[in-house]
Design an enzyme around this catalytic site. Structure first.
Site, PDB file in Angstrom:
ATOM      1  N   LEU A  42       0.856  -1.176   0.000  1.00  0.00           N
ATOM      2  CA  LEU A  42       0.000   0.000   0.000  1.00  0.00           C
ATOM      3  C   LEU A  42       0.896   1.231   0.000  1.00  0.00           C
ATOM      4  O   LEU A  42       1.897   1.279   0.720  1.00  0.00           O
ATOM      5  CB  LEU A  42      -0.897   0.034   1.246  1.00  0.00           C
ATOM      6  CG  LEU A  42      -2.043  -0.973   1.319  1.00  0.00           C
ATOM      7  CD1 LEU A  42      -2.768  -0.857   2.656  1.00  0.00           C
ATOM      8  CD2 LEU A  42      -3.027  -0.780   0.173  1.00  0.00           C
ATOM      9  N   ASP A  43       0.532   2.234  -0.802  1.00  0.00           N
ATOM     10  CA  ASP A  43       1.286   3.486  -0.808  1.00  0.00           C
ATOM     11  C   ASP A  43       1.234   4.133   0.572  1.00  0.00           C
ATOM     12  O   ASP A  43       0.276   3.916   1.328  1.00  0.00           O
ATOM     13  CB  ASP A  43       0.701   4.453  -1.841  1.00  0.00           C
ATOM     14  CG  ASP A  43       0.930   3.982  -3.267  1.00  0.00           C
ATOM     15  OD1 ASP A  43       1.852   3.174  -3.479  1.00  0.00           O
ATOM     16  OD2 ASP A  43       0.180   4.426  -4.165  1.00  0.00           O
TER      17      ASP A  43
END
Length: 306
Positions: A42-43
């Site tokens: 996930l960013d």
């Protein structure tokens, strides 16, 4: 509890400004164990469900990664950036956008099913040994091959059309490898306007929802009071989508030794070529097996001996 005792799936609610690797590193420090793997990057700005696999459960990472994920995203119409979200530099901005909810719903329906996406330059994909975001930061743009992904469900949750740059929030249930940032941009393109993602939260990964998740602070408290293990999901939770079969008592010893078994040794009968979960007569998880049509046997793929 000592540092090697934890085994299972630990669903974490990832906070903003942490990378997935940051969460793993933090959790390693809290649990004092090294064998931890995450199940999908996930960013940093993205929050939500990030299942971690502890101990032998790390062998299940590949199965968790392959399963669908669900997101809630908010996008802004009339603005484009170099990163496809609002963390980037604005590259285009309209004075005003006028879109109706009817137009919006019609466009969203076009994205259901299998679609083609071009991965964003600001992504962790590698090209010639270098990550795309590293090239992007150097001002380099390279050709990216389109990838097919599947959008199973796409639901409009909220539409604010009162601003010069309307905002909409949607829920997307999608396959592995879907870039929600790119989906936001493509939705804007289908409406004939620039668009950028404003916010993103993962609400489900591989059947694990926000209700299962602990914050890093809650994990630390549970480690202190000795209740973390009871919060972990069992290893076989990662493969609940596979059918369950039971080995006959007479062949249990062979299964415990990781031997290939005759198809008649398990019940119900396994479909030819299928992957399935195998359990002892007492319903202890033994591992993942594959049914071989040619030999009429079942073979271990991942063994989890008790």
């Amino acid at each position: 509890m000592n540092k090697t005792s934890y085994e299972g799936i630990l669903p974490i609610h990832k906070p903003a400004d942490f990378t997935s690797h940051d969460v793993v590193a933090k959790t390693r420090g809290i649990l004092r164990m090294k064998r931890i793997g995450h199940t999908g990057t996930l960013d940093p700005a993205v929050t939500g469900v990030l299942p971690l696999c502890l101990g032998r459960a790390t062998r299940m990472v590949e199965y968790l990664q392959e399963l669908p994920k669900e997101y809630e995203a908010t996008l802004v119409l009339g603005v484009a950036t170099d990163t496809e979200d609002l963390t980037g530099t604005v590259t285009e901005k309209l004075e005003r956008v006028q879109v109706t909810e009817t137009q919006l719903k019609e466009v969203l329906n076009r994205f259901l099913g299998t679609i083609s996406q071009i991965p964003p330059m600001y992504s962790a994909l590698k090209q010639n040994g270098k990550r795309l975001y590293e090239l992007a930061r150097e001002g380099v743009t390279v050709e990216r091959a389109p990838r097919e992904v599947t959008i199973y469900e796409l639901e409009l949750l909220h539409f604010d059309n009162s601003k010069d740059h309307p905002e909409l929030t949607f829920r997307a249930l999608c396959s592995k490898g879907t870039y929600i940032r790119t989906l936001c941009v493509d939705i804007g393109r289908a409406l004939g306007v620039p668009a950028a993602m404003k916010q993103l939260k993962r609400t489900m990964s591989a059947g694990i929802t926000e209700s299962h998740c602990l914050t890093l602070e809650e994990v630390a408290v549970r480690v202190q009071n000795g209740t973390l293990q009871e919060a972990l999901l069992p290893v076989d939770e990662a493969v609940r989508h596979l059918p369950a079969h039971t080995v006959h008592e007479s062949r249990l010893k062979g299964a415990l030794q990781g031997q290939r078994l005759s198809r008649s040794a398990v019940e119900p009968s396994a479909a030819p070529g299928s992957l399935f979960r195998l359990y002892s007569p007492e319903q202890v998880f033994l591992g993942i097996y594959r049914s071989d049509d040619e030999t009429g046997t079942v073979s271990p793929v991942k063994v989890f001996l008790p």
